[in-house]
Design a protein around this motif. Structure first.
Motif, PDB file in Angstrom:
ATOM      1  N   ALA A 128     -13.481 -19.367 -16.556  1.00 43.01           N
ATOM      2  CA  ALA A 128     -14.883 -19.337 -16.646  1.00 43.01           C
ATOM      3  C   ALA A 128     -15.241 -20.031 -17.955  1.00 43.01           C
ATOM      4  O   ALA A 128     -16.437 -20.943 -17.872  1.00 43.01           O
ATOM      5  CB  ALA A 128     -15.598 -17.988 -16.496  1.00 43.01           C
ATOM      6  N   LEU A 129     -14.642 -20.287 -18.893  1.00 44.17           N
ATOM      7  CA  LEU A 129     -15.129 -21.089 -20.069  1.00 44.17           C
ATOM      8  C   LEU A 129     -14.856 -22.359 -19.744  1.00 44.17           C
ATOM      9  O   LEU A 129     -15.787 -23.247 -20.487  1.00 44.17           O
ATOM     10  CB  LEU A 129     -14.201 -20.452 -21.220  1.00 44.17           C
ATOM     11  CG  LEU A 129     -14.215 -21.028 -22.545  1.00 44.17           C
ATOM     12  CD1 LEU A 129     -15.872 -20.729 -23.004  1.00 44.17           C
ATOM     13  CD2 LEU A 129     -13.370 -20.576 -23.563  1.00 44.17           C
ATOM     14  N   THR A 130     -13.768 -22.947 -19.174  1.00 43.99           N
ATOM     15  CA  THR A 130     -13.814 -24.233 -18.983  1.00 43.99           C
ATOM     16  C   THR A 130     -15.021 -25.179 -18.451  1.00 43.99           C
ATOM     17  O   THR A 130     -15.233 -26.249 -18.956  1.00 43.99           O
ATOM     18  CB  THR A 130     -12.707 -24.732 -18.233  1.00 43.99           C
ATOM     19  OG1 THR A 130     -12.410 -23.963 -16.640  1.00 43.99           O
ATOM     20  CG2 THR A 130     -11.071 -24.221 -18.756  1.00 43.99           C
ATOM     21  N   PRO A 131     -15.806 -24.415 -17.466  1.00 40.32           N
ATOM     22  CA  PRO A 131     -16.761 -25.539 -16.901  1.00 40.32           C
ATOM     23  C   PRO A 131     -17.938 -25.334 -17.978  1.00 40.32           C
ATOM     24  O   PRO A 131     -18.745 -26.235 -18.179  1.00 40.32           O
ATOM     25  CB  PRO A 131     -17.193 -24.703 -15.795  1.00 40.32           C
ATOM     26  CG  PRO A 131     -16.289 -23.701 -15.254  1.00 40.32           C
ATOM     27  CD  PRO A 131     -15.230 -23.498 -16.498  1.00 40.32           C
ATOM     28  N   LEU A 132     -18.120 -24.268 -18.838  1.00 39.74           N
ATOM     29  CA  LEU A 132     -19.064 -24.463 -19.840  1.00 39.74           C
ATOM     30  C   LEU A 132     -18.683 -25.406 -21.152  1.00 39.74           C
ATOM     31  O   LEU A 132     -19.588 -26.097 -21.514  1.00 39.74           O
ATOM     32  CB  LEU A 132     -19.028 -22.901 -20.549  1.00 39.74           C
ATOM     33  CG  LEU A 132     -19.695 -21.730 -19.626  1.00 39.74           C
ATOM     34  CD1 LEU A 132     -19.589 -20.607 -20.430  1.00 39.74           C
ATOM     35  CD2 LEU A 132     -21.051 -22.106 -19.183  1.00 39.74           C
ATOM     36  N   LEU A 133     -17.198 -25.544 -21.133  1.00 44.39           N
ATOM     37  CA  LEU A 133     -16.803 -26.420 -22.270  1.00 44.39           C
ATOM     38  C   LEU A 133     -17.182 -27.866 -21.483  1.00 44.39           C
ATOM     39  O   LEU A 133     -17.517 -28.750 -22.289  1.00 44.39           O
ATOM     40  CB  LEU A 133     -15.251 -26.306 -22.343  1.00 44.39           C
ATOM     41  CG  LEU A 133     -14.934 -25.373 -23.291  1.00 44.39           C
ATOM     42  CD1 LEU A 133     -13.392 -24.985 -23.465  1.00 44.39           C
ATOM     43  CD2 LEU A 133     -15.280 -25.351 -24.879  1.00 44.39           C
ATOM     44  N   GLY A 134     -16.802 -28.191 -20.201  1.00 47.53           N
ATOM     45  CA  GLY A 134     -17.053 -29.384 -19.421  1.00 47.53           C
ATOM     46  C   GLY A 134     -18.767 -29.640 -19.642  1.00 47.53           C
ATOM     47  O   GLY A 134     -19.017 -30.745 -19.980  1.00 47.53           O
TER      48      GLY A 134
END
Length: 207
Positions: A119-125
Motif C-alpha cells: 500500500a505504501l508504493t502508490p503513495l511513494l508514486g
C-alpha cells in the motif's frame, strides 16, 4: 542479446528520469518481494503432502514421532503434540488445543507487513507525481512555456513514479491475497486434524 540490452537501457533511463523517489520505490519493491518469496516458500513447505488425521493418529498410537519436515504442518502438529503430551487423555486434549493454536500462529506472519509495504508504493508514486509537477511549475515560473525540455522532464518524473508505484503495488497485493487464502486453507486443515485427534483422545478417555 540486443533485445536484452535495449530493455536494460530503457529501465535505466526510466529509473533516472523518475528522480529521487525511484530509490525508495526500488528498495520497497525489493523488500516486499523478498517477504513474498519467504512466505510462499514457507506455506508451500507447510502445505506440501499434508498428513491426514488418520495418519497422524497412527503415529500417536504407535509412539512414532514424524521426521522433521514430513507431513507438512499436520506432521509438525503431530510431532509437537507427541513431544508435549502427558499421557493423561484429559490433559492431552488441552495440550493438543494449545499446540494447534501455536502451529497456526505463524501462518499469517509477515502478511500484514507485506500489505503495508504494497500500500505504501502508490503513495511513494504519488509523492513522485507531486515533486515532478513542482519541477514543471518551477520551470514554467522561470522560463514560461518556452522551455519544453524542462517541462517534459518534470512531467516524465511525475508519470514514471506513478506508473512504477502501481506496477509494484498491484502484483504485490495480488500475492498478499493469494498467500492469505493459502494460509487460511492450511489453517482450516490443521483445525480439522486437531478435531480428529481430539475425538480419538476423547474415545481413549472413555475406555
Amino acid at each position: 542479446m540486443i533485445f536484452f540490452e535495449e530493455h536494460v537501457y530503457a529501465l535505466s533511463t526510466s529509473f533516472h528520469t523518475g528522480g529521487p523517489v525511484m530509490v525508495p520505490l526500488l528498495l520497497v519493491s525489493l523488500v516486499v518481494w523478498l517477504l513474498i518469496a519467504e512466505r510462499w516458500l514457507y506455506l508451500r513447505q507447510m502445505g506440501r503432502k499434508m498428513m491426514s488425521g488418520e495418519e497422524a493418529w497412527r503415529h500417536i498410537e504407535q509412539g512414532k514421532i514424524p521426521a522433521a519436515g514430513r507431513g507438512g504442518m499436520a506432521g509438525l502438529l503431530t510431532r509437537r503434540f507427541m513431544e508435549e503430551r502427558s499421557g493423561d487423555p484429559l490433559l492431552d486434549k488441552r495440550i493438543l488445543d494449545e499446540v494447534v493454536q501455536s502451529v497456526q500462529r505463524p501462518l499469517n506472519g509477515l502478511l500484514p507487513l507485506i500489505g503495508v509495504l504494497a500500500a505504501l508504493t502508490p503513495l511513494l508514486g504519488l509523492l513522485g507525481t507531486v515533486t515532478g509537477m513542482m519541477s514543471t511549475f518551477k520551470v514554467m515560473s522561470l522560463f514560461g512555456t518556452g522551455d519544453a525540455r524542462g517541462m517534459a522532464s518534470g512531467i516524465s518524473e511525475a508519470l514514471i513514479t506513478t506508473e512504477t508505484g502501481l506496477i509494484i503495488a498491484i502484483p504485490a497485493m495480488y500475492m498478499k491475497n493469494y498467500l492469505e487464502h493459502r494460509a487460511q486453507q492450511i489453517g482450516e486443515q490443521i483445525v480439522s486434524t486437531g478435531y480428529f485427534l481430539r475425538r480419538h483422545l476423547h474415545g481413549k478417555e472413555s475406555e
